[in-house]
Design a protein around this motif. Structure first.
Motif, mmCIF file in Angstrom:
data_model
loop_
_atom_site.group_PDB
_atom_site.id
_atom_site.type_symbol
_atom_site.label_atom_id
_atom_site.label_comp_id
_atom_site.label_asym_id
_atom_site.label_seq_id
_atom_site.Cartn_x
_atom_site.Cartn_y
_atom_site.Cartn_z
ATOM 1 N N GLY A 52 -32.680 -27.369 -28.217
ATOM 2 C CA GLY A 52 -31.500 -26.885 -28.944
ATOM 3 C C GLY A 52 -31.828 -25.657 -29.789
ATOM 4 N N LYS A 53 -33.003 -25.671 -30.406
ATOM 5 C CA LYS A 53 -33.408 -24.527 -31.251
ATOM 6 C C LYS A 53 -33.520 -23.260 -30.405
ATOM 7 C CE LYS A 53 -35.697 -27.560 -34.566
ATOM 8 N NZ LYS A 53 -36.855 -27.992 -35.329
ATOM 9 N N HIS A 54 -34.046 -23.398 -29.194
ATOM 10 C CA HIS A 54 -34.198 -22.207 -28.344
ATOM 11 C C HIS A 54 -32.858 -21.753 -27.764
ATOM 12 C CE1 HIS A 54 -38.434 -21.776 -28.905
ATOM 13 N NE2 HIS A 54 -38.586 -23.076 -28.718
ATOM 14 N N ILE A 95 -42.122 -23.042 -36.159
ATOM 15 C CA ILE A 95 -42.109 -24.412 -36.687
ATOM 16 C C ILE A 95 -43.045 -25.274 -35.853
ATOM 17 C CG2 ILE A 95 -39.699 -24.232 -37.460
ATOM 18 C CD1 ILE A 95 -40.058 -26.576 -34.735
ATOM 19 N N VAL A 96 -43.576 -26.299 -36.481
ATOM 20 C CA VAL A 96 -44.279 -27.355 -35.757
ATOM 21 C C VAL A 96 -43.330 -28.548 -35.767
ATOM 22 C CG1 VAL A 96 -46.286 -28.895 -35.765
ATOM 23 C CG2 VAL A 96 -46.522 -26.504 -36.532
ATOM 24 N N GLN A 97 -42.864 -28.958 -34.581
ATOM 25 C CA GLN A 97 -41.877 -30.046 -34.530
ATOM 26 C C GLN A 97 -42.508 -31.338 -35.052
ATOM 27 O OE1 GLN A 97 -38.682 -29.566 -33.855
ATOM 28 N NE2 GLN A 97 -38.219 -31.706 -34.273
ATOM 29 N N LEU A 98 -41.810 -32.011 -35.950
ATOM 30 C CA LEU A 98 -42.285 -33.260 -36.540
ATOM 31 C C LEU A 98 -41.439 -34.429 -36.019
ATOM 32 C CD1 LEU A 98 -42.727 -32.005 -40.211
ATOM 33 C CD2 LEU A 98 -44.474 -32.162 -38.426
ATOM 34 N N PRO A 99 -41.961 -35.636 -35.930
ATOM 35 C CA PRO A 99 -43.308 -35.997 -36.347
ATOM 36 C C PRO A 99 -44.357 -35.631 -35.301
ATOM 37 C CG PRO A 99 -42.136 -37.926 -35.513
ATOM 38 C CD PRO A 99 -41.159 -36.785 -35.468
ATOM 39 N N ALA A 119 -41.027 -21.092 -40.855
ATOM 40 C CA ALA A 119 -39.564 -21.032 -40.725
ATOM 41 C C ALA A 119 -38.892 -22.317 -41.203
ATOM 42 C CB ALA A 119 -39.193 -20.751 -39.269
ATOM 43 N N ASP A 120 -39.680 -23.350 -41.490
ATOM 44 C CA ASP A 120 -39.147 -24.649 -41.905
ATOM 45 C C ASP A 120 -39.181 -24.841 -43.419
ATOM 46 O OD1 ASP A 120 -38.107 -26.446 -40.081
ATOM 47 O OD2 ASP A 120 -40.062 -27.105 -39.354
ATOM 48 N N GLY A 121 -39.898 -23.959 -44.113
ATOM 49 C CA GLY A 121 -40.040 -24.110 -45.569
ATOM 50 C C GLY A 121 -40.841 -25.346 -45.945
ATOM 51 N N SER A 234 -31.191 -43.195 -35.584
ATOM 52 C CA SER A 234 -31.829 -44.265 -34.804
ATOM 53 C C SER A 234 -31.120 -44.252 -33.467
ATOM 54 C CB SER A 234 -31.654 -45.618 -35.488
ATOM 55 O OG SER A 234 -32.064 -45.540 -36.842
ATOM 56 N N ARG A 235 -31.672 -44.931 -32.479
ATOM 57 C CA ARG A 235 -31.035 -44.958 -31.151
ATOM 58 C C ARG A 235 -30.804 -46.403 -30.746
ATOM 59 N NH1 ARG A 235 -30.431 -39.503 -29.095
ATOM 60 N NH2 ARG A 235 -31.781 -38.272 -30.415
ATOM 61 N N ASP A 236 -29.663 -46.662 -30.107
ATOM 62 C CA ASP A 236 -29.424 -48.011 -29.590
ATOM 63 C C ASP A 236 -30.090 -48.144 -28.217
ATOM 64 O OD1 ASP A 236 -27.781 -46.854 -27.686
ATOM 65 O OD2 ASP A 236 -25.905 -47.509 -28.594
ATOM 66 N N ASN A 259 -22.235 -38.196 -37.176
ATOM 67 C CA ASN A 259 -23.614 -38.184 -36.669
ATOM 68 C C ASN A 259 -23.602 -38.779 -35.255
ATOM 69 O OD1 ASN A 259 -26.354 -38.112 -36.386
ATOM 70 N ND2 ASN A 259 -26.817 -39.521 -38.056
ATOM 71 N N PRO A 260 -23.703 -37.954 -34.211
ATOM 72 C CA PRO A 260 -24.028 -36.527 -34.195
ATOM 73 C C PRO A 260 -22.847 -35.641 -34.616
ATOM 74 C CG PRO A 260 -23.620 -37.318 -31.964
ATOM 75 C CD PRO A 260 -23.563 -38.533 -32.850
ATOM 76 N N GLY A 261 -23.154 -34.336 -34.754
ATOM 77 C CA GLY A 261 -22.103 -33.359 -35.028
ATOM 78 C C GLY A 261 -21.971 -32.976 -36.492
ATOM 79 N N GLY A 262 -22.890 -33.474 -37.334
ATOM 80 C CA GLY A 262 -22.812 -33.152 -38.766
ATOM 81 C C GLY A 262 -24.012 -32.343 -39.222
ATOM 82 N N THR A 267 -28.935 -28.167 -39.518
ATOM 83 C CA THR A 267 -30.396 -28.022 -39.620
ATOM 84 C C THR A 267 -30.840 -26.852 -38.732
ATOM 85 O OG1 THR A 267 -30.711 -30.375 -40.038
ATOM 86 C CG2 THR A 267 -32.599 -29.197 -39.125
ATOM 87 N N ARG A 268 -30.286 -26.830 -37.524
ATOM 88 C CA ARG A 268 -30.670 -25.765 -36.581
ATOM 89 C C ARG A 268 -30.175 -24.407 -37.059
ATOM 90 N NH1 ARG A 268 -28.592 -28.636 -31.283
ATOM 91 N NH2 ARG A 268 -27.923 -26.507 -30.872
ATOM 92 N N ALA A 269 -28.967 -24.365 -37.611
ATOM 93 C CA ALA A 269 -28.430 -23.078 -38.091
ATOM 94 C C ALA A 269 -29.270 -22.539 -39.246
ATOM 95 C CB ALA A 269 -26.972 -23.243 -38.515
HETATM 96 N N1 LIG Z 1 -40.376 -29.219 -37.982
HETATM 97 C C1 LIG Z 1 -39.302 -30.011 -38.159
HETATM 98 N N2 LIG Z 1 -39.266 -31.210 -37.599
HETATM 99 C C2 LIG Z 1 -38.162 -31.997 -37.803
HETATM 100 C C3 LIG Z 1 -37.067 -31.529 -38.558
HETATM 101 C C4 LIG Z 1 -37.157 -30.251 -39.140
HETATM 102 O O1 LIG Z 1 -36.230 -29.778 -39.858
HETATM 103 N N3 LIG Z 1 -38.292 -29.516 -38.910
HETATM 104 N N4 LIG Z 1 -35.911 -32.297 -38.647
HETATM 105 C C5 LIG Z 1 -35.733 -33.431 -37.765
HETATM 106 C C6 LIG Z 1 -35.235 -33.111 -36.382
HETATM 107 N N5 LIG Z 1 -34.441 -31.890 -36.225
HETATM 108 C C7 LIG Z 1 -35.027 -30.685 -36.329
HETATM 109 O O2 LIG Z 1 -36.086 -30.442 -35.898
HETATM 110 C C8 LIG Z 1 -33.118 -31.955 -35.697
HETATM 111 C C9 LIG Z 1 -32.397 -33.118 -35.691
HETATM 112 C C10 LIG Z 1 -31.124 -33.161 -35.098
HETATM 113 C C11 LIG Z 1 -30.589 -32.035 -34.515
HETATM 114 C C12 LIG Z 1 -29.280 -32.036 -33.829
HETATM 115 O O3 LIG Z 1 -28.733 -30.993 -33.559
HETATM 116 N N6 LIG Z 1 -28.768 -33.207 -33.501
HETATM 117 C C13 LIG Z 1 -27.509 -33.331 -32.784
HETATM 118 C C14 LIG Z 1 -27.599 -34.484 -31.800
HETATM 119 C C15 LIG Z 1 -28.611 -34.252 -30.723
HETATM 120 C C16 LIG Z 1 -28.738 -35.494 -29.827
HETATM 121 O O4 LIG Z 1 -27.803 -35.803 -29.134
HETATM 122 O O5 LIG Z 1 -29.812 -36.118 -29.859
HETATM 123 C C17 LIG Z 1 -26.371 -33.643 -33.769
HETATM 124 O O6 LIG Z 1 -26.667 -34.180 -34.865
HETATM 125 O O7 LIG Z 1 -25.242 -33.332 -33.447
HETATM 126 C C18 LIG Z 1 -31.309 -30.868 -34.550
HETATM 127 C C19 LIG Z 1 -32.554 -30.832 -35.132
HETATM 128 C C20 LIG Z 1 -37.063 -34.140 -37.570
HETATM 129 N N7 LIG Z 1 -38.106 -33.226 -37.241
#
Ligand SMILES: Nc1nc2c(c(=O)[nH]1)N[C@@H](CN(C=O)c1ccc(C(=O)N[C@@H](CCC(=O)O)C(=O)O)cc1)CN2
Length: 289
Positions: A52-54, A95-99, A119-121, A234-236, A259-262, A267-269
């Motif tokens: 999504g970020k890309h 960014i380094v994607q976490l966890p 870029a993540d602060g 969380s995921r079902d 959630n999703p959509g909030g 976060t991505r923007a």
């Molecule tokens: N390095 C980082 N790692 C993580 C961060 C972060 O800010 N920096 N935050 C979260 C995950 N996260 C970003 O990386 C993140 C979470 C959710 C979404 C998003 O757009 N979610 C969609 C639903 C997507 C789906 O269907 O699964 C939504 O909420 O509408 C984007 C980024 C932990 N790690």
């Protein structure tokens, strides 16, 4: 009462079009911002977030640099890619994607990043700057929450805010942002050791639920008219997202982020905003452009 929706998808779309114009202006000065990501392992959620970020980068004209390592990568393997991204001139922020996988020392990885490209602060230097109220990239989810509230005219000034969850990406830093003089809120940080969570939540004008605990926040926990932000994921069994907030909260709250959509799209923007702002600062300082 039925809560009004804090629409992160629409708000993020508006922010992205503002950012696209700023990227155009940078390019006209010969500056091409580039976002790098490092993804370690094969967690499906993390893969989705990074993809999504890309996609977002392509939308606003930011170049993409994608690095991936298997879940078996060692601390040294990960640190080698961090050093590469630090040295890559095409990567203006990353960014380094976490966890990171279990056993990896996340703090050591974050500390190794060039703070000017964070870029993540989340680099300790940038979190320190936030404490000192100095210019710094802001953590994306907390900043996205504040922007979502602002753009829906939810009053933050003087508000009592209850945050649930003390994770690195949200709970730990959101209080620093909300208690700045510009936001002026009073923040209570709740966690698994909090006694009578319900009482703390019922006092709040704004609830930020970032515990990763499905349907933790119930209607009886929420003050009528409060703004409730559902951050936890969380995921079902079918892989569908289940947030921290019970759907019936919509009957009590004044505002609710879906959630999703909030908060996710916000976060991505905010990540893109950090990349653009860093490139603008560098161009102003004369180091590029
Ligand atoms: N390095 C980082 N790692 C993580 C961060 C972060 O800010 N920096 N935050 C979260 C995950 N996260 C970003 O990386 C993140 C979470 C959710 C979404 C998003 O757009 N979610 C969609 C639903 C997507 C789906 O269907 O699964 C939504 O909420 O509408 C984007 C980024 C932990 N790690």
């Amino acid at each position: 009462m039925t809560a009004q929706i804090l629409d992160g998808k629409a708000t993020a779309a508006a922010i992205k079009s503002e950012l696209a114009a700023r990227v155009e202006a940078l390019k006209a000065r010969g500056v091409q911002p580039g976002l790098g990501t490092l993804l370690v392992g094969d967690d499906v959620g993390s893969q989705k977030y990074v993809a999504g970020k890309h996609r977002d980068c392509a939308e606003v004209g930011i170049a993409s640099i994608q690095r991936e390592l298997p879940g078996t990568a060692s601390q040294e393997d990960i640190e080698a890619v961090v050093r590469e991204l630090n040295d890559d001139p095409a990567c203006t922020g990353y960014i380094v994607q976490l966890p990171l996988p279990r056993g990896v020392d996340t703090n050591r990885v974050l500390e190794l990043m060039d703070p000017a490209k964070d870029a993540d602060g989340l680099h300790p230097m940038n979190l320190g700057r936030l404490v000192l109220n100095e210019p710094a990239p802001l953590p994306c989810t907390p900043n996205g929450i504040i922007e979502l509230l602002r753009r829906h005219d939810v009053e933050i000034n003087g508000a009592n805010v209850a945050v649930v969850g003390r994770g690195i990406t949200v709970g730990r830093s959101i209080g620093l942002l909300l208690t700045r003089r510009t936001e002026n809120a009073t923040v209570t940080l709740c966690h698994t050791g909090t006694r009578d969570l319900g009482a703390k939540l019922r006092e709040a004008d704004i609830v930020v639920a970032a515990a990763g605990s499905p349907h933790l926040v119930l209607p009886e926990h929420v003050k009528p008219g409060a703004a409730v932000l559902d951050v936890g994921v969380s995921r079902d069994a079918t892989g569908r997202i289940v947030g921290d907030v019970h759907p019936d909260v919509a009957e009590v709250a004044g505002w609710l982020s879906p959630n999703p959509g909030g908060v996710g799209p916000m976060t991505r923007a905010m990540l893109l905003a950090n990349v653009v702002q860093a490139a603008e600062r560098a161009a102003e300082a004369g180091s590029v452009g």
